[in-house]
Write an enzyme that holds these catalytic residues in place. Structure first.
Site, PDB file in Angstrom:
ATOM      1  CD  GLU A   1      -4.336  -0.730   9.087  1.00 14.04           C
ATOM      2  OE1 GLU A   1      -4.928  -0.183   8.139  1.00 14.04           O
ATOM      3  OE2 GLU A   1      -3.693  -1.794   8.961  1.00 14.04           O
TER       4      GLU A   1
ATOM      5  CD  GLU B   1      -3.213   0.585   2.062  1.00  8.76           C
ATOM      6  OE1 GLU B   1      -4.078   1.430   2.260  1.00  8.76           O
ATOM      7  OE2 GLU B   1      -3.221  -0.538   2.612  1.00  8.76           O
TER       8      GLU B   1
END
Length: 884
Positions: A737, A473
């Site tokens: 996260e 990502e």
């Protein structure tokens, strides 16, 4: 009056940097922190001199500001004649204090302009023939006149990544240059002083290219998002004592060949075959390049890249430190796992000896499986694997140059024999900007939390503010930096980095004014169409400039963003229905089963952006009335649609109350009940939070504003899920996260989205530094401050040192044995209100400050620069459970 060494200029900078080389700013700004041995020192006047040589500063052959009656010492603009390109300007400053004493002139320093405009480029974009692949080497030999060389500069950039050598020596120490921009719009070039690397006669320059973000893999978009192959633009200028200059540029005279890099991809890794090395390929003597291929000149081929070439704005990426492997295990035969002890971002340096043709494979992971092997499922399609094939002539050293990984563990296979810990060194990469904050308490968990915040920022601030450095990502998510920017500015000098990124963001704003979810932007993300204008994400186009202005007092950042901000507000208005918005695709991302209605979030952010735009307009001297009226209208629409009697908010979630309270969306009569309801919701979860990305950074500040710092501390100290302490209890060295990236039962969260280095929840740092360290700005740039430590929870001692634009601010407090002790040191040219957590003056001792008033259950003092000390009793009425 005569000058004195007690009052002096220290550490002057230009555009936030010391001695910047290759600055393309028409009116650069000077900053000069001041030092003084005597308290209460402020600047009353200054004088800046600029010259073409340090020896000419006394006559200031470029510009002399004269004595300017002003207290400004931060971001003071150059106001002399137009600057010339490729010119070094020397400067010095002196300042007068409030007793009329002049400092000595500061030690001469300099900045140097770059090429400054397109017309100064005479180089051509060149590339290796496609048949050579995308990791080719380019070189050129050239002859320099037999004359005295006075200066040599290399201006260079690439579509892709480059590393350059001149006469066998590495030029500079930048990594992953030129960084990621939207190459369809702009590409940054770098300037290097190579005077010491050039000599008369035969010379050679060699450049290794790699795909990087330009042609390599970017997230799930695959490869070749901007172009098929890397390209080079280079201009070497050699100046002589006789005043002449020669240029050697990228053109048809260059040649290209394959090298030992078989493949290089930022996500997947680098493959290197040392048997293909060609020693001496960047030197002039004895190297035969007759079998190298001519390069393609992209200009004449009708494929000239359309990107604007601009000087680099952000600090370069560099290797800033190294980590030694702490342990080595062998979870499977021939598979060795080395633990570096810290989740880091960068690469490794491998030392190995073995037969030629032996291939050593390196894989990277943030955490381990229960059996001790590397857990890589969360990397998704990112292979995160490097390979090195030995040449077999003794001890060899390999360090990947054109990839980076997020990892704590390195798995090595194919190694000839057992792997000692000394075989691997972690090479840490980061944007090479100074860290601004030292922070320590007597609570080890909070110290680790501060460390995790800093390591998360270090690893994710690589050219753009990424969301994770490990998996497939690494995008510049706007929502993440929206919530983290204030903390980022506390931890690290972030002005240059985020100024550059805001240019990336403006580059991808749509004609309709929509800011996208990521910048640079390549298309659909997360299932949302291009430029969806998501609430809390697109609003970063407003909130990040405002955060930078608050931290640095930089009006230019606001001015550069102003037109894009207005277009965003126009879009919000146009895409709302009776001022109610529903474009909140992600909502309160990763909340804990406490979903806030997305229209509540979107409308709250609409109001907030309108409010900030009105404030920005006031700073810039624009008409703020339309935006102030818009804020009032959206706030009214929010109240009408979502707020019921007694301050209840539609959705009844922690985040709903946090947003409404922090964004000033409630009537005064509803604020108290709404805060009480928020605390009820926290208590109902056994004093745990349930907020996601948008609610979390505002949660503790809202509690403190409501007089419940005790609840804020209770949340901060939690060690069970969900909390900031929960990952730390499980060995986290960066922010996660998810609140439960590793679940309480030891299993991993969904491999589809589970990063162990993700700074969003590190946004709690802003509250910690403001309320535990007690350091907060009351004017943009920290010219005036509020020093208000709020003792509570488990914290009984805190030390902090923050480097503000004006100089360092330090606090040290203890809260023990019924007494609160505080020491504060302020930089010259600043002042502060200092708030003591006591209600009465009885028993309070202080020095270096003036008593002002009682307020909000505290005693308030005023202080200028220097050190102030306070000691006061802490009775029951001032205990940590009181509403301070």
């Amino acid at each position: 009056m005569t000058s004195t060494s007690k009052w002096a200029v220290a550490g002057p900078t230009v555009e936030y940097a010391s001695c910047p080389l290759g600055l393309d700013v028409a009116r650069p700004r000077f900053t000069w922190p001041l030092v003084a041995q005597e308290p209460g020192r402020v600047q009353t006047a200054y004088q800046v001199r600029v010259a073409t040589d340090a020896e000419r500063l006394s006559s200031a052959d470029v510009w002399d500001s004269g004595r300017v009656g002003s207290s400004e010492s931060v971001l003071v603009p150059y106001d002399g004649p137009a600057l010339a390109p490729r010119t070094r300007y020397h400067w010095s400053v002196r300042a007068w204090d409030n007793e009329g004493r002049a400092s000595e002139w500061s030690t001469p320093t300099w900045w140097e302009t770059g090429l400054m405009e397109k017309s100064q480029w005479s180089a051509s974009w060149i590339a290796a023939p496609e048949s050579l692949g995308t990791s080719a080497r380019l070189r050129r030999g050239f002859s320099v006149a037999d004359k005295q060389i006075t200066r040599a500069r290399l201006y260079i950039t690439a579509l892709g990544l480059y590393e350059v050598h001149l006469n066998g020596e590495r030029v500079g120490n930048d990594r992953l240059a030129p960084g990621w921009t939207d190459y369809r719009r702009r590409v940054q070039y770098q300037s290097h002083d190579v005077t010491e690397l050039i000599g008369s006669g035969a010379n050679a320059i060699g450049v290794q290219l790699a795909e990087g973000w330009y042609a390599g893999t970017v997230a799930w978009y695959g490869t070749r998002n901007y172009g098929k192959r890397p390209a080079l633009l280079a201009q070497l200028e050699v100046g002589y004592a006789d005043g002449t200059t020669e240029r050697y540029v990228s053109d048809a005279s260059w040649t290209a060949a394959r090298g030992p890099i078989v493949a290089a991809d930022l996500l997947h890794g680098e493959s290197y075959d040392a048997r293909s090395e060609t020693p001496g390929w960047t030197t002039a003597s004895g190297f035969d390049d007759s079998d190298w291929s001519p390069v393609d000149v992209l200009d004449t081929a009708g494929t000239r890249p359309g990107a604007q070439v601009v000087a680099q704005v952000d600090a370069p990426i560099r290797a800033v430190r190294e980590l030694a492997a702490q342990t080595v295990t062998e979870p499977q035969p021939g598979i060795f796992v080395l633990d570096l002890g810290q989740n880091m971002v960068g690469s490794i340096r491998l030392r190995v000896e073995g037969p030629a043709g032996t291939t050593v494979t390196l894989r990277y992971a943030e955490v381990l499986n229960p059996d001790g092997t590397c857990y890589t499922a969360n990397l998704r399609k990112a292979r995160a694997t490097d390979t090195y094939t030995l040449r077999g002539d003794g001890l060899e050293t390999y360090e990947p140059r054109f990839t980076f990984h997020g990892f704590r563990y390195v798995e090595i296979s194919g190694h000839p024999g057992a792997v000692p810990a000394s075989a691997v060194t972690g090479v840490v990469l980061q944007t090479d900007a100074p860290f601004a904050l030292d922070f320590a308490t007597d609570v080890p968990m909070l110290n680790q939390l501060h460390s995790n915040i800093g390591w998360g920022q270090r690893g994710n601030f690589l050219s753009i503010p990424t969301d994770t450095p490990a998996r497939d990502e690494r995008l510049g998510w706007t929502g993440d930096i929206n919530v983290f920017a204030p903390t980022a500015c506390s931890v690290m000098e972030s002005a240059r980095f985020l100024t550059k990124w805001l240019t990336d963001l403006r580059d991808c704003q749509t004609p309709e004014g929509i800011f996208p979810d990521t910048a640079p932007h390549l298309g659909r993300v997360g299932g949302a169409p291009v430029g969806d204008g998501v609430a809390g994400w697109g609003d970063a186009g407003v909130t990040v400039p405002w955060a930078l202005y608050q931290a640095y007092g930089d009006r230019r950042i606001l001015a550069e963003s102003w037109s894009s901000i207005v277009r965003w507000i126009d879009h919000l208005r146009a895409s709302s229905r009776e001022l109610i918005r529903s474009a909140a695709v992600y909502g309160d991302w990763l909340n804990i089963d406490d979903e806030t209605p997305k229209d509540v979030i979107a409308t709250a952010y609409f109001a907030h952006s309108a409010d900030l735009t009105a404030r920005i307009a006031e700073v810039l001297g624009e008409n703020a009335d339309p935006f102030r009226e818009l804020f009032e209208d959206v706030r009214h629409a929010f109240r009408t649609a979502y707020v019921t009697e007694g301050g209840r908010i539609h959705g009844d979630t922690q985040t709903a109350y946090v947003l409404a309270l922090s964004m000033d969306l409630l009537a005064e009569a509803d604020r108290g009940p709404a805060a009480d309801r928020l605390i009820q919701l926290i208590e109902a979860r056994d004093w745990h939070l349930s907020t996601g990305f948008l609610g979390t950074p505002r949660l503790l500040p809202v509690l403190t504003a409501a007089g419940r710092t005790d609840v804020a501390y209770r949340l901060l100290h939690q060690r069970t899920f969900p909390s900031w302490g929960y990952p730390i209890e499980r060995g986290a060295t960066t922010m996660w996260e998810r609140w439960d990236s590793i679940k309480p039962d030891g299993t991993f969260q969904s491999e589809e989205m589970n990063s162990f280095n993700h700074y969003a929840y590190g946004s709690v740092g802003e509250w910690m530094y403001t309320n535990i360290a007690g350091i907060a700005a009351t004017a943009p740039g920290f010219r005036t401050l509020r020093i208000r430590p709020r003792p509570g929870g488990e914290v009984h001692e805190t030390r902090a040192r923050f480097t503000s634009p004006y100089g360092p601010v330090t606090t040290h407090w203890t809260d023990r044995d019924g007494r609160f002790e505080l020491e504060v040191t302020l930089a010259p040219n600043t002042s502060a209100e200092i708030w003591l957590p006591v209600r009465t003056a009885a028993g309070t001792r202080y020095e270096g400050a003036e008593y002002l008033r009682p307020q909000d259950g505290c005693l308030v003092f005023g202080a200028g620069s220097g050190t102030s000390r306070f000691s006061c009793p802490r009775g029951q009425e001032n205990s940590s459970s009181a509403r301070l």
